[in-house]
Design an enzyme around this catalytic site. Structure first.
Site, PDB file in Angstrom:
ATOM      1  N   PHE A  86       0.852  -1.181   0.000  1.00  0.00           N
ATOM      2  CA  PHE A  86       0.000   0.000   0.000  1.00  0.00           C
ATOM      3  C   PHE A  86       0.894   1.239   0.000  1.00  0.00           C
ATOM      4  O   PHE A  86       1.785   1.361   0.832  1.00  0.00           O
ATOM      5  CB  PHE A  86      -0.867  -0.028   1.265  1.00  0.00           C
ATOM      6  CG  PHE A  86      -1.783   1.159   1.440  1.00  0.00           C
ATOM      7  CD1 PHE A  86      -2.784   1.424   0.512  1.00  0.00           C
ATOM      8  CD2 PHE A  86      -1.658   1.990   2.543  1.00  0.00           C
ATOM      9  CE1 PHE A  86      -3.642   2.508   0.689  1.00  0.00           C
ATOM     10  CE2 PHE A  86      -2.508   3.077   2.728  1.00  0.00           C
ATOM     11  CZ  PHE A  86      -3.502   3.339   1.794  1.00  0.00           C
ATOM     12  N   LEU A  93       0.885   5.139   0.351  1.00  0.00           N
ATOM     13  CA  LEU A  93       0.262   6.426   0.682  1.00  0.00           C
ATOM     14  C   LEU A  93       1.340   7.462   1.041  1.00  0.00           C
ATOM     15  O   LEU A  93       1.378   8.553   0.493  1.00  0.00           O
ATOM     16  CB  LEU A  93      -0.704   6.236   1.879  1.00  0.00           C
ATOM     17  CG  LEU A  93      -1.257   7.496   2.541  1.00  0.00           C
ATOM     18  CD1 LEU A  93      -2.168   8.252   1.573  1.00  0.00           C
ATOM     19  CD2 LEU A  93      -2.057   7.145   3.810  1.00  0.00           C
ATOM     20  N   THR A  94       2.250   7.051   1.956  1.00  0.00           N
ATOM     21  CA  THR A  94       3.221   7.983   2.524  1.00  0.00           C
ATOM     22  C   THR A  94       4.196   8.536   1.481  1.00  0.00           C
ATOM     23  O   THR A  94       4.625   7.827   0.573  1.00  0.00           O
ATOM     24  CB  THR A  94       4.021   7.270   3.644  1.00  0.00           C
ATOM     25  OG1 THR A  94       3.075   6.773   4.590  1.00  0.00           O
ATOM     26  CG2 THR A  94       4.986   8.198   4.331  1.00  0.00           C
ATOM     27  N   ALA A 147       4.298  13.877   3.059  1.00  0.00           N
ATOM     28  CA  ALA A 147       2.912  13.545   3.380  1.00  0.00           C
ATOM     29  C   ALA A 147       2.860  12.212   4.096  1.00  0.00           C
ATOM     30  O   ALA A 147       3.014  11.152   3.494  1.00  0.00           O
ATOM     31  CB  ALA A 147       2.062  13.491   2.113  1.00  0.00           C
ATOM     32  N   GLY A 148       2.731  12.278   5.399  1.00  0.00           N
ATOM     33  CA  GLY A 148       2.584  11.072   6.191  1.00  0.00           C
ATOM     34  C   GLY A 148       1.231  11.137   6.849  1.00  0.00           C
ATOM     35  O   GLY A 148       0.201  10.832   6.241  1.00  0.00           O
ATOM     36  N   SER A 149       1.240  11.614   8.077  1.00  0.00           N
ATOM     37  CA  SER A 149      -0.019  11.785   8.782  1.00  0.00           C
ATOM     38  C   SER A 149      -0.925  12.775   8.046  1.00  0.00           C
ATOM     39  O   SER A 149      -2.146  12.648   8.064  1.00  0.00           O
ATOM     40  CB  SER A 149       0.248  12.296  10.195  1.00  0.00           C
ATOM     41  OG  SER A 149       1.038  11.359  10.885  1.00  0.00           O
ATOM     42  N   GLU A 152       1.193   3.236  10.166  1.00  0.00           N
ATOM     43  CA  GLU A 152      -0.253   3.192   9.920  1.00  0.00           C
ATOM     44  C   GLU A 152      -0.980   4.225  10.797  1.00  0.00           C
ATOM     45  O   GLU A 152      -2.032   3.959  11.358  1.00  0.00           O
ATOM     46  CB  GLU A 152      -0.798   1.776  10.085  1.00  0.00           C
ATOM     47  CG  GLU A 152      -0.191   0.866   9.009  1.00  0.00           C
ATOM     48  CD  GLU A 152      -0.914  -0.449   8.828  1.00  0.00           C
ATOM     49  OE1 GLU A 152      -2.144  -0.488   8.976  1.00  0.00           O
ATOM     50  OE2 GLU A 152      -0.232  -1.435   8.523  1.00  0.00           O
ATOM     51  N   GLY A 153      -0.373   5.408  10.868  1.00  0.00           N
ATOM     52  CA  GLY A 153      -0.936   6.494  11.681  1.00  0.00           C
ATOM     53  C   GLY A 153      -0.265   6.524  13.035  1.00  0.00           C
ATOM     54  O   GLY A 153      -0.407   5.584  13.812  1.00  0.00           O
TER      55      GLY A 153
END
Lengths: 386, 262
Positions: A122, A124-125, A129-131, A363-364
């Site tokens: 997956f 996203l990060t 741009a993480g959280s 994961e957050g």
């Protein structure tokens, strides 16, 4: 404690424990030291059907739900959280397809993921741009029947090892989070390469890598759901995967507690076993109580998901934050009980302490989890639901 | 290819003690396991089934609780399981056991191959595999470290014998007893475990096999175990320290003293 698990889930625990004993414990130290991806163990897990458990039966899975994944992740993490991460990251990578994919996308990708022949990741990060997922810079531009991707994803678990990537990219940057979309990108697509493999503090038997997209052209049919839903896809994916991270944390903590109990029963000081000292006894009692509480919370959320409850964002965040804080505390206490030996790499608890740390971050982060919990509480209060 | 894997439930010898008074194995509270060599026999059967198609039938003789190893075999991938269980089978020596297992193989016909472990870790006789072959009048390939191929109605194996490796080719059907070198046994699969849980194991008694009570169990056994004993524990020896010269003197004294004593 008896959680009245189904026979299938009990069989999963038994199988994972056997694999941990025969295949994981003998190599975990070496994989950790060499920062090596556990290919052989992924094959064992695949042959044992463990990649099938969370995938529905119509796509060659076993359809055993969130609880099955939690128990597998927990039991594997008890032996090695790095290997468990390599395993569980597949569920994270598959989740956008499982939750929002079309039947065609599911038919194309899920059977391969269920067999374990192909792994998923997956993405996203990003560096900025993480959280704050609204800060995503990776662009996806529609061009006829294709999308063209440009940008870099960072710290992607299973990067370079997976065949199927679910990627969040901006289709309409002006709209911020509402301009993000989710896509499926296959390994080997021209313009898709891998950057450096990270040298991490813990979970070193998992691959963490950069994904680089340079004019990477993918078919338009690889869009998941609709344009502009990427942020929602990512958030729902993470809501569903958080119990898995919580379970991983429970497993790490249980592994450290197991090791501490055995050590305390063998180590002698002042002519007695150190587990005869009340100072140690109180530590062990607190560790065990915390582990059990974390497990109970984690399983409760998994049960909510499997029962079809639609709203579990708050509870999933609670399980993740609580279990990961417990993992950090219990592994630190386990090192303390081992004393000087605990600080040495010959004993497994220093690795467990290093591995535990990531569960508070990925994961957050736990700070983001607390934001999620608090914003839910405030919203519930305002709407009169409390 | 229809393959029978003959297996035995044995006490985990790592946990077994011998009753010093009665000279019998103390089995109380000792976990039972699939004979370790039979795990390799099972893997060999599964491996060739996977390659050539067909099915693997796990076969054992024993009390009802021996069903546990058959379920384990199914969880690893065996297609069928047959338990031979009857009071008339109790107390069998290797001869009677071989006759009974062979009768089951005949009933399961057509069978191309019987794999079994080279020996069981409780009896250590290594006779049952050859006994089955003799009873069926099939070729026997014992102490097989590697099965090289199965093709055109023949099997080619390497037998690991004292001081070398013997490559043998045999017609099928045949009985093959395997060593731990043969393969790496697979883990059970979840689907296998689910199948095993719901499996109704086929159980055959003496009537099903068409045997006479004089051929099975204690009555069909020409041999008797008349005693079993633990070897006397060896004393730990003695350790001497000193310079080479001192030790030479001590050693010479000891050797000469022993000679004088003898």
């Amino acid at each position: 404690m008896d959680y009245f698990l189904s026979d299938d889930v009990k069989a999963i625990r038994e199988l994972c424990a056997e694999i941990a004993e025969k295949h994981i414990k003998p190599v975990r130290e070496e994989l950790d030291r060499e920062n090596r991806f556990p290919h052989e163990i992924m094959n064992v897990l695949a042959d044992s059907d463990l990649f099938r458990i969370y995938i529905p039966e119509e796509y060659e899975g076993l359809g055993l739900g969130s609880m099955s994944l939690c128990v597998a992740a927990e039991e594997l993490s008890r032996a090695c959280a790095g290997i468990a991460t390599s395993y569980a990251a597949n569920a994270l990578g598959a989740m956008p397809i499982l939750l929002f994919g079309t039947d065609g996308q599911k038919r194309k990708y899920l059977p391969g993921l269920a067999s374990g022949k192909s792994l998923a990741a997956f993405g996203l990060t990003e560096p900025d741009a993480g959280s704050d997922a609204g800060g995503i810079r990776t662009r996806a531009v529609r061009d006829g029947d294709s999308y063209v991707l440009n940008g870099t994803k960072q710290w992607i678990t299973n990067g370079g090892e997976a065949k199927v990537y679910t990627i969040i990219a901006m289709t309409d940057p002006e709209r911020g989070a509402r301009g993000a979309s989710a896509f499926i990108v296959e390994d080997g697509t021209p313009g898709f390469t891998y950057g450096k493999k990270e040298d991490k503090m813990g979970i070193r038997a998992s691959a963490t890598r950069e994904l680089v997209f340079e004019d990477c052209r993918i078919p338009a049919e690889n869009l998941i759901a609709r344009e502009g839903t990427g942020f929602m896809v990512a958030m729902k994916t993470l809501d569903n995967s958080r119990p898995g991270v919580a379970a991983q944390a429970v497993g790490i903590a249980q592994g450290a507690l197991d090791a501490a109990l055995v050590y305390a029963s063998q180590r002698k000081q002042f002519g007695q076993r150190i587990d005869s000292f009340q100072g140690i006894q109180f530590m062990l009692a607190d560790m065990a109580t915390q582990v059990e509480a974390a497990r109970a919370l984690t399983y409760s959320v998994a049960r909510m998901i499997d029962a079809g409850v639609r709203k579990f964002e708050k509870e999933a965040a609670m399980a993740k934050v609580f279990a990961s804080d417990v993992a950090m505390k219990v592994t630190t206490d386990a090192v303390q009980i081992f004393g000087g030996y605990g600080y040495m790499k010959e004993y497994p608890v220093e690795k467990m302490m290093r591995d535990a740390k990531i569960t508070q971050i990925y994961e957050g982060t736990n700070q983001i989890q607390r934001n999620v919990i608090a914003s839910n509480l405030i919203r519930e209060t305002a709407s009169g639901a409390r | 290819m229809r393959i029978v894997v003959a297996m035995k439930q044995v006490p985990d010898t790592a946990e077994v003690r011998i009753d010093p008074v009665r000279n019998t194995l103390v089995r109380d509270g000792v976990p039972s396991i699939m004979n370790p060599f039979d795990v390799y026999a099972l893997e060999e059967g599964l491996r060739w089934r996977d390659e050539l198609g067909g099915e693997v039938i796990a076969l054992t003789m024993g009390p009802p609780q021996a069903e546990a190893i058959l379920k384990e075999a199914v969880s690893m991938g065996a297609d069928q399981a047959v338990l031979l269980s009857d009071r008339a089978f109790a107390g069998a020596d290797t001869w009677a056991t071989s006759q009974t297992l062979a009768a089951a193989v005949r009933k399961l016909a057509p069978i191309d191959l019987v794999f079994t472990g080279k020996q069981a870790i409780d009896g250590d006789t290594a006779q049952t595999g050859p006994g089955i072959a003799a009873s069926l009048d099939w070729p026997q390939l014992t102490f097989v470290g590697r099965v090289l191929g199965i093709e055109g109605g023949r099997i080619v194996v390497e037998r690991y014998v004292e001081g070398g490796v013997e490559t043998l080719s045999s017609t099928l059907p045949a009985v093959v007893t395997v060593l731990k070198d043969a393969n790496t046994p697979r883990m059970p699969s979840l689907r296998g475990k689910m199948k095993a849980r719901n499996l109704a194991v086929t159980t055959w008694g003496i009537a099903d096999l068409g045997l006479d009570p004089s051929e099975t169990g204690l009555d069909g056994s020409p041999t008797r175990v008349v005693g079993i004993a633990s070897p006397e524990a060896r004393s730990g020896g003695s350790i001497h320290r000193g310079s080479p010269e001192e030790l030479a003197v001590i050693l010479a004294d000891l050797l000469l003293g022993e000679e004088a004593g003898a």
